[in-house]
Write an enzyme that holds these catalytic residues in place. Structure first.
Site, PDB file in Angstrom:
ATOM      1  N   HIS A 281      -4.543 -11.049   7.205  1.00 40.06           N
ATOM      2  CA  HIS A 281      -3.160 -11.002   6.738  1.00 40.06           C
ATOM      3  C   HIS A 281      -2.464 -12.363   6.815  1.00 40.06           C
ATOM      4  CE1 HIS A 281      -3.667  -6.641   7.140  1.00 40.06           C
ATOM      5  NE2 HIS A 281      -2.566  -6.510   6.420  1.00 40.06           N
TER       6      HIS A 281
ATOM      7  N   ASP B 122      -5.000 -10.726  12.456  1.00 40.91           N
ATOM      8  CA  ASP B 122      -6.392 -10.295  12.266  1.00 40.91           C
ATOM      9  C   ASP B 122      -7.217 -11.311  11.493  1.00 40.91           C
ATOM     10  OD1 ASP B 122      -5.197  -9.985   9.790  1.00 40.91           O
ATOM     11  OD2 ASP B 122      -5.931  -7.939   9.452  1.00 40.91           O
TER      12      ASP B 122
ATOM     13  N   ALA C   3      -4.171  -2.900   2.720  1.00 39.62           N
ATOM     14  CA  ALA C   3      -3.583  -1.620   3.130  1.00 39.62           C
ATOM     15  C   ALA C   3      -3.682  -1.465   4.645  1.00 39.62           C
ATOM     16  CB  ALA C   3      -4.278  -0.465   2.422  1.00 39.62           C
ATOM     17  N   GLY C   4      -2.779  -2.116   5.349  1.00 40.10           N
ATOM     18  CA  GLY C   4      -2.859  -2.062   6.800  1.00 40.10           C
ATOM     19  C   GLY C   4      -4.049  -2.863   7.295  1.00 40.10           C
TER      20      GLY C   4
ATOM     21  N   ASN D 132       3.823 -11.019   4.941  1.00 35.33           N
ATOM     22  CA  ASN D 132       3.185  -9.992   4.117  1.00 35.33           C
ATOM     23  C   ASN D 132       4.256  -9.111   3.475  1.00 35.33           C
ATOM     24  OD1 ASN D 132       1.026 -10.056   6.806  1.00 35.33           O
ATOM     25  ND2 ASN D 132       0.329 -10.628   4.780  1.00 35.33           N
TER      26      ASN D 132
ATOM     27  N   ARG E 133      12.712 -24.919  -2.773  1.00 37.71           N
ATOM     28  CA  ARG E 133      13.997 -24.767  -3.475  1.00 37.71           C
ATOM     29  C   ARG E 133      14.519 -23.328  -3.424  1.00 37.71           C
ATOM     30  NH1 ARG E 133      11.535 -28.577  -6.851  1.00 37.71           N
ATOM     31  NH2 ARG E 133      10.649 -26.935  -8.176  1.00 37.71           N
TER      32      ARG E 133
ATOM     33  N   ASP F 256      -0.578  -3.062  12.788  1.00 36.62           N
ATOM     34  CA  ASP F 256      -0.474  -2.400  11.485  1.00 36.62           C
ATOM     35  C   ASP F 256      -1.759  -1.622  11.201  1.00 36.62           C
ATOM     36  OD1 ASP F 256       0.804  -1.632   9.152  1.00 36.62           O
ATOM     37  OD2 ASP F 256       0.223  -3.413   8.024  1.00 36.62           O
TER      38      ASP F 256
ATOM     39  N   ALA G 213       0.804  -1.218   0.000  1.00 46.25           N
ATOM     40  CA  ALA G 213       0.000   0.000   0.000  1.00 46.25           C
ATOM     41  C   ALA G 213       0.839   1.271   0.000  1.00 46.25           C
ATOM     42  CB  ALA G 213      -0.941  -0.003   1.199  1.00 46.25           C
ATOM     43  N   HIS G 214       2.132   1.156  -0.314  1.00 41.48           N
ATOM     44  CA  HIS G 214       2.991   2.334  -0.391  1.00 41.48           C
ATOM     45  C   HIS G 214       2.999   2.887  -1.812  1.00 41.48           C
ATOM     46  CE1 HIS G 214       5.066   1.895   3.605  1.00 41.48           C
ATOM     47  NE2 HIS G 214       4.460   0.720   3.488  1.00 41.48           N
TER      48      HIS G 214
END
Length: 381
Positions: free
Chosen positions: A244, A241, A302-303, A212, A220, A267, A133-134
Site C-alpha cells: 500500500h 505492508d 482490496a484491504g 490510499n 500546485r 486494514d 474496494a467498496h
C-alpha cells in the site's frame, strides 16, 4: 496472581531499557531497570512491547467483521490477538443501510463483552472516484439523520466514521458524528486542499489509510494529504505492508506527523493468514495472489493480508524507525485515537498488562492480554 518478567528489553514511551516488569491482577504494577528484585520468569533478553492496538481491521483467518456473524468476529479477534493485537476495532465496509445496521447490532454485543474496542463505519459516505474496494452501487451522499439512526444500532459502540467531506451533506454529517462521540475520519475522498481543511474544521481528526484512496500530493494542488499531514489535530493511519505504501513515503509521513500522530493499521481482510485464493470483502469478490488482495473486477487493492506484528517489524527493519517510535505508532497513538490510552497502549504502571514478547529479529514469541498468556498464534501464522 503476581508474575515478574525478568531479563527483558522493556520498550516504553521513553525508550528501551534492560529491566523487568511485575504484573498483578492483570495490570502492570512495577517496572524497573537492571536485575529484578525477586525471582521471575526470564525472557532471555527479548524485547517486550505494549500490546498492539489496531483501529482498522476488516477480518482474518477466513472470517469477516462486515458479515456481522459473531462466531466469525470472535475468530477474527482471536487470530489477530495471536499476532499481538490485544485491542481491536471492527471495521465494516459499504453496504445497504439495513445490512450495516444488522452487522452493527450484532458486533455491539461483542463490544459489550469487551472483545472489540468499537465499530468503524468505512462507508457508505465516500467518494465514488476514490471508492477502492467498496461497491459503488451502494455509495450514498452523507446524511446526518441516517447516521443518527445507524448509531442507534451500535448502542454507543460505533467509534469511527470514514467520510468524504466534499460530498453534499458531508460537513453536517461530520459535525453530527462528533457530537455523538464518534471519531470522524477523512478518507476515500476526492477533496481539494480547501475542502479537506473544511472537513478538519468540522471535526475530522483521523486520516483513513493515508496515501490510499486519496488524490496524490502535487506541488500546485496539494490536495487532502497536505492538509491532513500538517494539521496537528489529525492522526494519520498507514498500512505498512510494503504494498500500500512505499517505505520512503511512510518515513516521510512519520517525519512530518511524528510518532504521536502516526498510527500503524492492518486494514486486514478475511484472507489474512489463509493464503492465496478467492474471498469476499463485503459484497465484493477479491482475489489474493502472492499475499496481495485485489478486486476480481477492476483490480483495485482490496484491504491487506497484514498482521500488526509484521507491520511493527517492517517499521523497524525496513522503514528504519527506532523500536520505541514504532511501538508508539502501533500501540499508544491508536489507543489515544480511541480514547483508551488510560488503560492500554504502553507499558506503564496501572495499565492493563497487554504485551508482546519479540525475539532479537523482532519476530513474535508470545502475547499477553490483561495478565494472561495467550496461546501461540492460530494456524495460518
Amino acid at each position: 496472581m503476581s508474575i515478574t518478567l525478568a531479563d527483558a528489553r522493556v520498550v516504553t514511551p521513553e525508550g528501551v531499557h534492560e529491566g523487568w516488569i511485575t504484573i498483578e491482577d492483570g495490570r502492570f504494577t512495577h517496572i524497573g531497570q537492571g536485575q529484578a528484585p525477586r525471582d521471575g520468569h526470564s525472557l532471555g533478553g527479548r524485547y517486550v512491547v505494549p500490546g498492539f492496538v489496531d483501529i482498522h481491521t476488516h477480518g482474518g483467518a477466513g472470517g469477516s467483521f462486515p458479515s456481522g456473524d459473531q462466531e466469525e468476529a470472535r475468530r477474527v479477534a482471536a487470530f489477530h490477538a495471536g499476532h499481538g493485537t490485544t485491542t481491536i476495532m471492527a471495521s465494516l465496509v459499504t453496504a445497504s443501510l439495513a445490512d450495516i445496521a444488522r452487522a452493527t447490532a450484532l458486533l455491539a454485543d461483542l463490544c459489550d463483552d469487551g472483545l472489540l474496542a468499537g465499530i468503524h463505519f468505512e462507508g457508505p459516505y465516500i467518494a465514488r472516484a476514490r471508492c477502492g474496494a467498496h461497491d459503488p452501487a451502494l455509495l450514498r451522499d452523507p446524511s446526518a439523520g441516517e447516521l443518527s439512526e445507524l448509531l442507534k444500532a451500535g448502542r454507543g459502540h460505533v467509534r469511527m466514521l470514514t467520510i468524504a467531506p466534499e460530498l453534499p451533506g458531508g460537513l453536517d454529517t461530520i459535525r453530527t458524528a462528533v457530537s455523538e462521540g464518534v471519531i470522524a475520519a477523512l478518507g476515500h475522498s476526492d477533496a481539494t486542499y480547501e475542502q479537506a481543511i473544511a472537513g478538519i474544521e468540522a471535526g475530522c481528526t483521523v486520516a483513513t489509510h493515508l496515501f490510499n484512496a486519496l488524490p496524490p500530493l502535487h506541488h500546485r494542488e496539494p490536495g487532502p494529504m497536505a492538509a491532513l499531514l500538517e494539521d496537528e489535530r489529525v492522526t494519520v493511519e498507514l498500512i505498512n505492508d510494503g504494498v500500500h505504501v512505499h517505505p520512503a513515503m511512510l518515513r516521510l509521513a512519520a517525519s512530518v506527523a511524528g510518532r504521536s500522530r502516526t498510527a500503524l493499521i492492518t486494514d486486514a481482510m478475511a484472507a489474512t493468514g489463509m493464503g492465496d485464493g478467492t474471498y469476499r470483502l463485503g459484497s465484493m469478490e477479491v482475489e489474493v495472489s502472492g499475499g496481495v488482495a485485489r478486486l476480481v473486477e477492476g483490480g483495485s487493492i482490496a484491504g491487506s493480508t497484514l498482521t500488526m506484528d509484521i507491520a511493527f517489524r517492517r517499521a523497524v527493519l525496513e522503514v528504519g524507525l527506532p523500536v520505541a517510535e514504532a511501538a508508539e505508532m502501533a500501540s499508544l497513538t491508536p489507543a489515544r485515537v480511541l480514547g483508551v490510552d488510560d488503560r492500554v497502549g504502553s507499558i506503564s504502571v496501572g495499565k492493563d498488562a497487554d504485551l508482546v514478547v519479540l525475539d532479537d529479529d523482532l519476530t513474535l514469541h508470545a502475547v499477553m492480554r490483561q495478565g494472561t498468556w495467550l496461546e501461540s498464534p492460530p494456524a495460518g501464522r
